[in-house]
Structures are given as C-alpha cells and as structure tokens.
Design a protein around this motif. Structure first.
Motif, PDB file in Angstrom:
ATOM      1  N   LEU A  66       0.835  -1.207   0.000  1.00  0.00           N
ATOM      2  CA  LEU A  66       0.000   0.000   0.000  1.00  0.00           C
ATOM      3  C   LEU A  66       0.870   1.257   0.000  1.00  0.00           C
ATOM      4  CD1 LEU A  66      -2.904  -0.753   2.522  1.00  0.00           C
ATOM      5  CD2 LEU A  66      -3.048  -0.591   0.032  1.00  0.00           C
ATOM      6  N   CYS A  67       1.966   1.194   0.730  1.00  0.00           N
ATOM      7  CA  CYS A  67       2.896   2.328   0.789  1.00  0.00           C
ATOM      8  C   CYS A  67       3.500   2.596  -0.580  1.00  0.00           C
ATOM      9  CB  CYS A  67       4.000   2.050   1.803  1.00  0.00           C
ATOM     10  SG  CYS A  67       3.412   1.804   3.497  1.00  0.00           S
ATOM     11  N   HIS A  68       3.960   1.557  -1.240  1.00  0.00           N
ATOM     12  CA  HIS A  68       4.564   1.709  -2.567  1.00  0.00           C
ATOM     13  C   HIS A  68       3.545   2.238  -3.570  1.00  0.00           C
ATOM     14  CE1 HIS A  68       8.342  -0.145  -1.393  1.00  0.00           C
ATOM     15  NE2 HIS A  68       7.635  -1.101  -0.795  1.00  0.00           N
ATOM     16  N   ASP A  69       2.314   1.733  -3.501  1.00  0.00           N
ATOM     17  CA  ASP A  69       1.263   2.199  -4.404  1.00  0.00           C
ATOM     18  C   ASP A  69       0.947   3.678  -4.172  1.00  0.00           C
ATOM     19  OD1 ASP A  69       1.137  -0.405  -5.351  1.00  0.00           O
ATOM     20  OD2 ASP A  69      -0.780  -0.853  -4.356  1.00  0.00           O
ATOM     21  N   LEU A  70       0.855   4.071  -2.894  1.00  0.00           N
ATOM     22  CA  LEU A  70       0.549   5.466  -2.576  1.00  0.00           C
ATOM     23  C   LEU A  70       1.656   6.389  -3.073  1.00  0.00           C
ATOM     24  CD1 LEU A  70      -1.096   6.953   0.498  1.00  0.00           C
ATOM     25  CD2 LEU A  70       1.094   7.875  -0.232  1.00  0.00           C
ATOM     26  N   VAL A  71       2.904   6.044  -2.819  1.00  0.00           N
ATOM     27  CA  VAL A  71       4.030   6.880  -3.255  1.00  0.00           C
ATOM     28  C   VAL A  71       4.057   6.992  -4.777  1.00  0.00           C
ATOM     29  CG1 VAL A  71       6.556   7.046  -3.353  1.00  0.00           C
ATOM     30  CG2 VAL A  71       5.425   6.498  -1.184  1.00  0.00           C
ATOM     31  N   ALA A  72       3.829   5.886  -5.467  1.00  0.00           N
ATOM     32  CA  ALA A  72       3.836   5.905  -6.938  1.00  0.00           C
ATOM     33  C   ALA A  72       2.736   6.803  -7.488  1.00  0.00           C
ATOM     34  CB  ALA A  72       3.682   4.487  -7.479  1.00  0.00           C
ATOM     35  N   ALA A  73       1.599   6.841  -6.835  1.00  0.00           N
ATOM     36  CA  ALA A  73       0.501   7.698  -7.279  1.00  0.00           C
ATOM     37  C   ALA A  73       0.722   9.154  -6.878  1.00  0.00           C
ATOM     38  CB  ALA A  73      -0.817   7.189  -6.705  1.00  0.00           C
ATOM     39  N   LEU A  74       1.338   9.383  -5.717  1.00  0.00           N
ATOM     40  CA  LEU A  74       1.519  10.736  -5.204  1.00  0.00           C
ATOM     41  C   LEU A  74       2.604  11.519  -5.931  1.00  0.00           C
ATOM     42  CD1 LEU A  74       0.906  12.925  -3.082  1.00  0.00           C
ATOM     43  CD2 LEU A  74       2.549  11.777  -1.564  1.00  0.00           C
ATOM     44  N   LYS A  75       3.710  10.873  -6.263  1.00  0.00           N
ATOM     45  CA  LYS A  75       4.853  11.605  -6.835  1.00  0.00           C
ATOM     46  C   LYS A  75       4.507  12.408  -8.089  1.00  0.00           C
ATOM     47  CE  LYS A  75       8.865   9.437  -4.789  1.00  0.00           C
ATOM     48  NZ  LYS A  75      10.130   8.754  -5.040  1.00  0.00           N
ATOM     49  N   PRO A  76       3.792  11.865  -9.074  1.00  0.00           N
ATOM     50  CA  PRO A  76       3.483  12.695 -10.242  1.00  0.00           C
ATOM     51  C   PRO A  76       2.532  13.845  -9.929  1.00  0.00           C
ATOM     52  CG  PRO A  76       2.579  10.473 -10.512  1.00  0.00           C
ATOM     53  CD  PRO A  76       3.393  10.484  -9.264  1.00  0.00           C
ATOM     54  N   ILE A  77       1.623  13.649  -8.995  1.00  0.00           N
ATOM     55  CA  ILE A  77       0.705  14.726  -8.598  1.00  0.00           C
ATOM     56  C   ILE A  77       1.492  15.825  -7.905  1.00  0.00           C
ATOM     57  CG2 ILE A  77      -1.223  15.314  -7.080  1.00  0.00           C
ATOM     58  CD1 ILE A  77      -2.184  12.364  -7.565  1.00  0.00           C
ATOM     59  N   ALA A  78       2.364  15.440  -6.994  1.00  0.00           N
ATOM     60  CA  ALA A  78       3.183  16.426  -6.282  1.00  0.00           C
ATOM     61  C   ALA A  78       4.051  17.205  -7.267  1.00  0.00           C
ATOM     62  CB  ALA A  78       4.048  15.730  -5.228  1.00  0.00           C
ATOM     63  N   ALA A  79       4.673  16.517  -8.195  1.00  0.00           N
ATOM     64  CA  ALA A  79       5.523  17.184  -9.191  1.00  0.00           C
ATOM     65  C   ALA A  79       4.703  18.158 -10.028  1.00  0.00           C
ATOM     66  CB  ALA A  79       6.201  16.154 -10.079  1.00  0.00           C
ATOM     67  N   GLU A  80       3.518  17.746 -10.432  1.00  0.00           N
ATOM     68  CA  GLU A  80       2.636  18.622 -11.209  1.00  0.00           C
ATOM     69  C   GLU A  80       2.308  19.904 -10.452  1.00  0.00           C
ATOM     70  OE1 GLU A  80      -2.113  18.616 -12.158  1.00  0.00           O
ATOM     71  OE2 GLU A  80      -1.074  16.688 -12.311  1.00  0.00           O
ATOM     72  N   LEU A  81       2.149  19.789  -9.130  1.00  0.00           N
ATOM     73  CA  LEU A  81       1.776  20.930  -8.301  1.00  0.00           C
ATOM     74  C   LEU A  81       2.979  21.702  -7.762  1.00  0.00           C
ATOM     75  CD1 LEU A  81      -1.106  19.189  -6.322  1.00  0.00           C
ATOM     76  CD2 LEU A  81      -1.333  20.789  -8.248  1.00  0.00           C
ATOM     77  N   GLY A  82       4.191  21.248  -8.108  1.00  0.00           N
ATOM     78  CA  GLY A  82       5.398  21.941  -7.663  1.00  0.00           C
ATOM     79  C   GLY A  82       5.844  21.559  -6.254  1.00  0.00           C
ATOM     80  N   TRP A  83       5.481  20.371  -5.812  1.00  0.00           N
ATOM     81  CA  TRP A  83       5.854  19.887  -4.488  1.00  0.00           C
ATOM     82  C   TRP A  83       6.839  18.730  -4.627  1.00  0.00           C
ATOM     83  CZ3 TRP A  83       3.223  20.957   0.428  1.00  0.00           C
ATOM     84  CH2 TRP A  83       2.348  22.038   0.353  1.00  0.00           C
ATOM     85  N   THR A  84       7.573  18.473  -3.558  1.00  0.00           N
ATOM     86  CA  THR A  84       8.445  17.312  -3.502  1.00  0.00           C
ATOM     87  C   THR A  84       7.850  16.303  -2.522  1.00  0.00           C
ATOM     88  OG1 THR A  84       9.811  18.283  -1.762  1.00  0.00           O
ATOM     89  CG2 THR A  84      10.517  18.652  -4.045  1.00  0.00           C
ATOM     90  N   VAL A  85       8.359  15.084  -2.583  1.00  0.00           N
ATOM     91  CA  VAL A  85       7.893  14.024  -1.695  1.00  0.00           C
ATOM     92  C   VAL A  85       9.100  13.400  -1.011  1.00  0.00           C
ATOM     93  CG1 VAL A  85       6.741  11.783  -1.562  1.00  0.00           C
ATOM     94  CG2 VAL A  85       5.894  13.523  -3.161  1.00  0.00           C
ATOM     95  N   GLU A  86       9.047  13.337   0.302  1.00  0.00           N
ATOM     96  CA  GLU A  86      10.061  12.640   1.096  1.00  0.00           C
ATOM     97  C   GLU A  86       9.401  11.395   1.672  1.00  0.00           C
ATOM     98  OE1 GLU A  86      13.004  13.295   4.919  1.00  0.00           O
ATOM     99  OE2 GLU A  86      11.197  14.503   4.785  1.00  0.00           O
ATOM    100  N   VAL A  87      10.046  10.259   1.540  1.00  0.00           N
ATOM    101  CA  VAL A  87       9.524   9.006   2.073  1.00  0.00           C
ATOM    102  C   VAL A  87      10.377   8.612   3.270  1.00  0.00           C
ATOM    103  CG1 VAL A  87       9.018   6.585   1.585  1.00  0.00           C
ATOM    104  CG2 VAL A  87       8.729   8.311  -0.219  1.00  0.00           C
ATOM    105  N   ILE A  88       9.704   8.362   4.386  1.00  0.00           N
ATOM    106  CA  ILE A  88      10.392   7.974   5.617  1.00  0.00           C
ATOM    107  C   ILE A  88       9.869   6.610   6.055  1.00  0.00           C
ATOM    108  CG2 ILE A  88      10.761   8.515   8.049  1.00  0.00           C
ATOM    109  CD1 ILE A  88      10.442  11.470   7.330  1.00  0.00           C
ATOM    110  N   ASP A  89      10.772   5.680   6.283  1.00  0.00           N
ATOM    111  CA  ASP A  89      10.421   4.347   6.755  1.00  0.00           C
ATOM    112  C   ASP A  89      10.226   4.415   8.270  1.00  0.00           C
ATOM    113  OD1 ASP A  89      10.297   1.668   7.556  1.00  0.00           O
ATOM    114  OD2 ASP A  89      11.773   1.028   6.067  1.00  0.00           O
TER     115      ASP A  89
END
Length: 85
Positions: A14-37
């Motif tokens: 679920l984590c991998h799926d969420l990150v894969a879906a979030l990254k392009p949206i964040a990039a489109e909106l000018g945001w970055t994504v940090e993933v913390i285990d």
C-alpha cells in the motif's frame, strides 16, 4: 516548505502504491515528496504504526492508507507557487 512526507514501510505494498501515485501529482503541483520508513524511527512508529502509509505536510495529516487525490490537490493548491506570490 512545499514538501509532502510519506510515512511508509519498505515491505508495505500500500505504501509503494501510494508513493507511486503521489509523486506525479506532487511534481505537477510543484511539491516534492520525502519518504520515511517508520520502522527506522521508533518515535514515528509509536505514533503512526497502524495508519501507515500516511501523507503529511509538517504535522498536518492529509490522508492515510490510500491516497486522497482530491484532498491532496485541494490542500496543495491552497499554497501559491512562489512565482505567483
């Protein structure tokens, strides 16, 4: 800061799926994504354990378990781009 944090686990699909879906949206909106285990940070695991994956901006929780694309877009859209400010 225009950065979203995803509290994740290495073994969590679920984590991998969420990150894969979030990254392009964040990039489109000018945001970055940090993933913390969370498994590497006992204090985060203690607080967020059963809710992972979690999307945060600072201490503000945007969603958990599944990506709330509408909610993330609305939240991020409330922050003007620096060039628009």
């Amino acid at each position: 800061m225009r950065e979203l944090t995803v509290l994740s686990r290495e073994w969590c699909h679920l984590c991998h799926d969420l990150v894969a879906a979030l990254k392009p949206i964040a990039a489109e909106l000018g945001w970055t994504v940090e993933v913390i285990d969370v498994d590497l940070h006992p204090e985060l695991e203690a607080r967020w354990d059963e809710l992972v994956p979690v999307v945060l901006h600072g201490e503000h929780e945007l969603c958990h378990y599944h990506l709330d694309e509408t909610g993330v877009r609305a939240y991020c859209g409330a922050f003007p781009l620096e060039s628009d400010a």
